[in-house]
Scaffold this motif. Structure first.
Motif, PDB file in Angstrom:
ATOM      1  N   GLU A  18       0.806  -1.020  -0.021  1.00  0.00           N
ATOM      2  CA  GLU A  18      -0.214  -0.104   0.011  1.00  0.00           C
ATOM      3  C   GLU A  18       0.763   1.206  -0.077  1.00  0.00           C
ATOM      4  O   GLU A  18       0.723   2.296  -0.799  1.00  0.00           O
ATOM      5  N   ARG A  22       1.002   3.999  -2.977  1.00  0.00           N
ATOM      6  CA  ARG A  22       0.675   5.264  -2.754  1.00  0.00           C
ATOM      7  C   ARG A  22       1.955   6.282  -3.211  1.00  0.00           C
ATOM      8  O   ARG A  22       1.602   7.438  -3.846  1.00  0.00           O
ATOM      9  N   SER A  25       1.851   6.361  -6.943  1.00  0.00           N
ATOM     10  CA  SER A  25       0.647   7.096  -7.475  1.00  0.00           C
ATOM     11  C   SER A  25       0.916   8.466  -7.214  1.00  0.00           C
ATOM     12  O   SER A  25       0.492   9.371  -8.122  1.00  0.00           O
ATOM     13  N   THR A  35      -4.719  10.764 -12.381  1.00  0.00           N
ATOM     14  CA  THR A  35      -4.689   9.743 -11.266  1.00  0.00           C
ATOM     15  C   THR A  35      -4.747   8.375 -11.982  1.00  0.00           C
ATOM     16  O   THR A  35      -5.407   8.013 -12.677  1.00  0.00           O
ATOM     17  N   THR A  37      -5.518   4.281 -12.256  1.00  0.00           N
ATOM     18  CA  THR A  37      -6.317   3.327 -11.946  1.00  0.00           C
ATOM     19  C   THR A  37      -6.000   2.242 -11.700  1.00  0.00           C
ATOM     20  O   THR A  37      -6.801   1.267 -11.143  1.00  0.00           O
ATOM     21  N   VAL A  51      -8.565  -3.744  -4.880  1.00  0.00           N
ATOM     22  CA  VAL A  51      -8.339  -2.202  -4.905  1.00  0.00           C
ATOM     23  C   VAL A  51      -7.512  -2.000  -3.777  1.00  0.00           C
ATOM     24  O   VAL A  51      -7.809  -2.483  -2.586  1.00  0.00           O
ATOM     25  N   GLY A  54      -6.703   2.964  -3.458  1.00  0.00           N
ATOM     26  CA  GLY A  54      -7.742   3.422  -4.665  1.00  0.00           C
ATOM     27  C   GLY A  54      -7.389   2.957  -5.845  1.00  0.00           C
ATOM     28  O   GLY A  54      -7.771   3.515  -7.119  1.00  0.00           O
TER      29      GLY A  54
END
Length: 82
Positions: A18, A22, A25, A35, A37, A51, A54
């Motif tokens: 994660e 992040r 991203s 952004t 996806t 997911v 996000g």
């Protein structure tokens, strides 16, 4: 799924997936103004599609361990979600 705009991100640190997503991203958004996806990862990194932070994480044997292939999926672009 394929990606219309993407980058390859390397992070072999001990951070969680994660945290890696992040960081990748945030960089992607600054660099491309979009952004992400989707994020493709080696199945040894994450064996299931879900997911995280996000972003849809998709296991792919073509991605080397320690790498993230992150970007904008053409599925979302076709749906009008840029």
């Amino acid at each position: 799924m394929s990606l219309t705009t993407a980058m390859l991100w390397f992070d072999a640190s001990s951070k969680t997936l994660e945290e890696k997503i992040r960081n990748a991203s945030e960089y992607f958004q600054k660099k491309y103004g979009k952004t992400p996806t989707e994020c493709q990862v080696n199945p040894k990194t994450h064996p299931t599609q879900e997911v995280i932070a996000g972003v849809m994480v998709v296991p792919s044997r073509s991605i080397m361990p320690g790498h993230l292939f992150i970007g904008v999926s053409n599925v979302n672009v076709q749906a009008g979600n840029k």
